[in-house]
Design a protein around this motif. Structure first.
Motif, PDB file in Angstrom:
ATOM      1  N   ALA A  90      56.570  48.642  45.455  1.00 20.88           N
ATOM      2  CA  ALA A  90      56.146  48.020  46.706  1.00 20.88           C
ATOM      3  C   ALA A  90      55.108  46.900  46.737  1.00 20.88           C
ATOM      4  CB  ALA A  90      55.977  49.182  47.742  1.00 20.88           C
ATOM      5  N   GLY A  91      53.904  47.304  45.985  1.00 17.11           N
ATOM      6  CA  GLY A  91      52.831  46.607  46.017  1.00 17.11           C
ATOM      7  C   GLY A  91      52.779  45.503  45.214  1.00 17.11           C
ATOM      8  N   MET A  92      53.300  45.376  43.918  1.00 12.43           N
ATOM      9  CA  MET A  92      53.308  44.429  43.253  1.00 12.43           C
ATOM     10  C   MET A  92      54.147  43.127  43.480  1.00 12.43           C
ATOM     11  SD  MET A  92      51.117  44.785  40.612  1.00 12.43           S
ATOM     12  CE  MET A  92      51.551  43.597  39.350  1.00 12.43           C
ATOM     13  N   ALA A  93      55.323  43.564  44.260  1.00 15.36           N
ATOM     14  CA  ALA A  93      56.270  42.485  44.826  1.00 15.36           C
ATOM     15  C   ALA A  93      55.482  41.819  45.994  1.00 15.36           C
ATOM     16  CB  ALA A  93      57.684  43.480  45.186  1.00 15.36           C
ATOM     17  N   ALA A  94      54.800  42.507  46.622  1.00  9.70           N
ATOM     18  CA  ALA A  94      54.096  41.755  47.661  1.00  9.70           C
ATOM     19  C   ALA A  94      53.116  40.647  47.355  1.00  9.70           C
ATOM     20  CB  ALA A  94      53.490  42.650  48.458  1.00  9.70           C
ATOM     21  N   MET A  95      52.823  40.799  45.927  1.00 10.07           N
ATOM     22  CA  MET A  95      51.913  39.597  45.421  1.00 10.07           C
ATOM     23  C   MET A  95      52.523  38.137  45.833  1.00 10.07           C
ATOM     24  SD  MET A  95      51.252  41.249  41.606  1.00 10.07           S
ATOM     25  CE  MET A  95      50.065  39.721  41.102  1.00 10.07           C
ATOM     26  N   ASN A  96      51.461  37.212  45.864  1.00  2.99           N
ATOM     27  CA  ASN A  96      52.107  35.649  46.334  1.00  2.99           C
ATOM     28  C   ASN A  96      52.672  35.328  44.994  1.00  2.99           C
ATOM     29  OD1 ASN A  96      50.069  33.926  44.522  1.00  2.99           O
ATOM     30  ND2 ASN A  96      48.513  34.589  45.952  1.00  2.99           N
ATOM     31  N   ASP A  99      50.355  34.443  41.640  1.00  2.75           N
ATOM     32  CA  ASP A  99      50.029  35.643  41.112  1.00  2.75           C
ATOM     33  C   ASP A  99      50.797  36.288  40.338  1.00  2.75           C
ATOM     34  OD1 ASP A  99      47.297  34.754  42.259  1.00  2.75           O
ATOM     35  OD2 ASP A  99      47.220  36.197  43.880  1.00  2.75           O
ATOM     36  N   ARG A 100      51.883  36.485  40.942  1.00  2.00           N
ATOM     37  CA  ARG A 100      53.019  37.062  40.132  1.00  2.00           C
ATOM     38  C   ARG A 100      53.449  36.368  38.805  1.00  2.00           C
ATOM     39  NH1 ARG A 100      56.378  38.583  44.726  1.00  2.00           N
ATOM     40  NH2 ARG A 100      57.458  36.560  44.537  1.00  2.00           N
ATOM     41  N   ALA A 101      53.497  34.968  39.043  1.00  2.00           N
ATOM     42  CA  ALA A 101      53.725  34.298  37.753  1.00  2.00           C
ATOM     43  C   ALA A 101      52.700  34.535  36.695  1.00  2.00           C
ATOM     44  CB  ALA A 101      53.977  32.844  38.259  1.00  2.00           C
ATOM     45  N   VAL A 102      51.553  34.317  37.122  1.00  2.00           N
ATOM     46  CA  VAL A 102      50.494  34.703  36.276  1.00  2.00           C
ATOM     47  C   VAL A 102      50.308  35.974  35.538  1.00  2.00           C
ATOM     48  CG1 VAL A 102      47.650  34.825  35.842  1.00  2.00           C
ATOM     49  CG2 VAL A 102      48.798  32.791  36.920  1.00  2.00           C
ATOM     50  N   TYR A 103      50.791  36.915  36.242  1.00  2.00           N
ATOM     51  CA  TYR A 103      50.675  38.387  35.946  1.00  2.00           C
ATOM     52  C   TYR A 103      51.793  38.606  35.058  1.00  2.00           C
ATOM     53  CZ  TYR A 103      50.076  43.626  36.122  1.00  2.00           C
ATOM     54  OH  TYR A 103      49.811  44.761  35.634  1.00  2.00           O
ATOM     55  N   ALA A 104      53.172  38.047  35.201  1.00  2.00           N
ATOM     56  CA  ALA A 104      54.212  38.159  34.442  1.00  2.00           C
ATOM     57  C   ALA A 104      54.060  37.512  33.020  1.00  2.00           C
ATOM     58  CB  ALA A 104      55.482  37.423  35.137  1.00  2.00           C
ATOM     59  N   SER A 105      53.427  36.327  33.318  1.00  2.00           N
ATOM     60  CA  SER A 105      53.216  35.486  31.855  1.00  2.00           C
ATOM     61  C   SER A 105      52.008  36.452  31.144  1.00  2.00           C
ATOM     62  CB  SER A 105      52.570  34.135  32.053  1.00  2.00           C
ATOM     63  OG  SER A 105      52.125  33.356  31.117  1.00  2.00           O
ATOM     64  N   SER A 106      51.086  37.039  31.569  1.00  2.00           N
ATOM     65  CA  SER A 106      50.056  37.629  30.861  1.00  2.00           C
ATOM     66  C   SER A 106      50.794  38.971  30.184  1.00  2.00           C
ATOM     67  CB  SER A 106      48.958  38.110  31.796  1.00  2.00           C
ATOM     68  OG  SER A 106      48.200  36.942  32.360  1.00  2.00           O
ATOM     69  N   TYR A 107      51.628  39.662  30.957  1.00  2.00           N
ATOM     70  CA  TYR A 107      52.190  40.864  30.497  1.00  2.00           C
ATOM     71  C   TYR A 107      53.535  40.851  30.150  1.00  2.00           C
ATOM     72  CZ  TYR A 107      47.355  42.569  32.028  1.00  2.00           C
ATOM     73  OH  TYR A 107      46.099  42.749  31.928  1.00  2.00           O
ATOM     74  N   ASN A 108      54.215  39.692  29.823  1.00  2.00           N
ATOM     75  CA  ASN A 108      55.476  39.576  29.463  1.00  2.00           C
ATOM     76  C   ASN A 108      56.380  40.621  30.551  1.00  2.00           C
ATOM     77  OD1 ASN A 108      57.886  38.952  28.133  1.00  2.00           O
ATOM     78  ND2 ASN A 108      57.454  40.556  26.536  1.00  2.00           N
ATOM     79  N   VAL A 109      56.211  40.292  31.821  1.00  2.00           N
ATOM     80  CA  VAL A 109      57.133  40.862  32.726  1.00  2.00           C
ATOM     81  C   VAL A 109      58.205  39.979  32.970  1.00  2.00           C
ATOM     82  CG1 VAL A 109      57.075  41.932  35.227  1.00  2.00           C
ATOM     83  CG2 VAL A 109      54.942  42.207  33.725  1.00  2.00           C
ATOM     84  N   ALA A 110      59.473  40.611  32.872  1.00  2.00           N
ATOM     85  CA  ALA A 110      60.664  39.657  33.277  1.00  2.00           C
ATOM     86  C   ALA A 110      60.922  39.560  34.738  1.00  2.00           C
ATOM     87  CB  ALA A 110      61.843  40.280  32.341  1.00  2.00           C
ATOM     88  N   ALA A 111      60.613  40.720  35.594  1.00  2.00           N
ATOM     89  CA  ALA A 111      61.071  40.768  36.860  1.00  2.00           C
ATOM     90  C   ALA A 111      60.293  41.673  37.613  1.00  2.00           C
ATOM     91  CB  ALA A 111      62.416  41.059  36.970  1.00  2.00           C
ATOM     92  N   PHE A 112      60.049  41.239  38.768  1.00  2.00           N
ATOM     93  CA  PHE A 112      59.577  42.140  40.019  1.00  2.00           C
ATOM     94  C   PHE A 112      60.483  42.538  40.825  1.00  2.00           C
ATOM     95  CE2 PHE A 112      55.941  39.752  38.244  1.00  2.00           C
ATOM     96  CZ  PHE A 112      54.870  40.536  38.206  1.00  2.00           C
TER      97      PHE A 112
END
Length: 142
Positions: A90-96, A99-112
């Motif tokens: 619930a919390g991570m999906a609420a990121m702008n 910030d979500r794109a930066v986090y995804a790039s930093s940690y190889n996250v494919a989807a939120f």
């Protein structure tokens, strides 16, 4: 574009037993092999065991080690860093979006995906990221 992951099992990391059971049952019903972890330490143990998971569905609010610690540890291992991750929180999906794109790039996250997740939405994202197991033809037109 994300390359298709290996054909290993899916790893679902969730501390709520009802959500975990529902996700595991739904994904298995759609032809996926599923391993589960109920906390961050179990998630890291499961990631290290062969066969390596094809994908990890990760809740961020976990006991023992939270999802961020799991991602940080995963990032430090070249082999584990290749396992795609879908964050289900619930919390991570609420990121702008930035910030979500930066986090995804930093940690190889494919989807939120935001909790509560629509099971068909989760399945569509998983099947976009991983090759369907051979012999699992459920839902494939003939």
């Amino acid at each position: 574009m994300v390359a298709h992951a290996s054909s290993g099992p899916l790893l679902v990391v969730e501390d709520d037993p009802d959500i975990l059971e529902a996700l595991q049952g739904y994904l298995e019903m759609h032809g996926h092999s599923v391993r589960v972890a109920r906390n961050g330490r179990e998630a890291l143990e499961q990631l290290a065991q062969p066969p390596r998971p094809a994908l990890m569905v990760l809740d961020m609010a976990l006991p023992v080690l939270d999802g961020h610690r799991v991602l940080t540890t995963r990032k430090a291992s070249e082999a584990l860093a290749e396992v795609p991750v879908i964050i289900l929180s619930a919390g991570m999906a609420a990121m702008n979006p930035r910030d979500r794109a930066v986090y995804a790039s930093s940690y190889n996250v494919a989807a939120f995906l935001k909790k509560p997740v629509e099971p068909r939405q989760l399945l569509a994202v998983i099947e976009r990221l991983v090759a369907k197991p051979s012999g699992a033809q459920a839902g494939t037109p003939s």
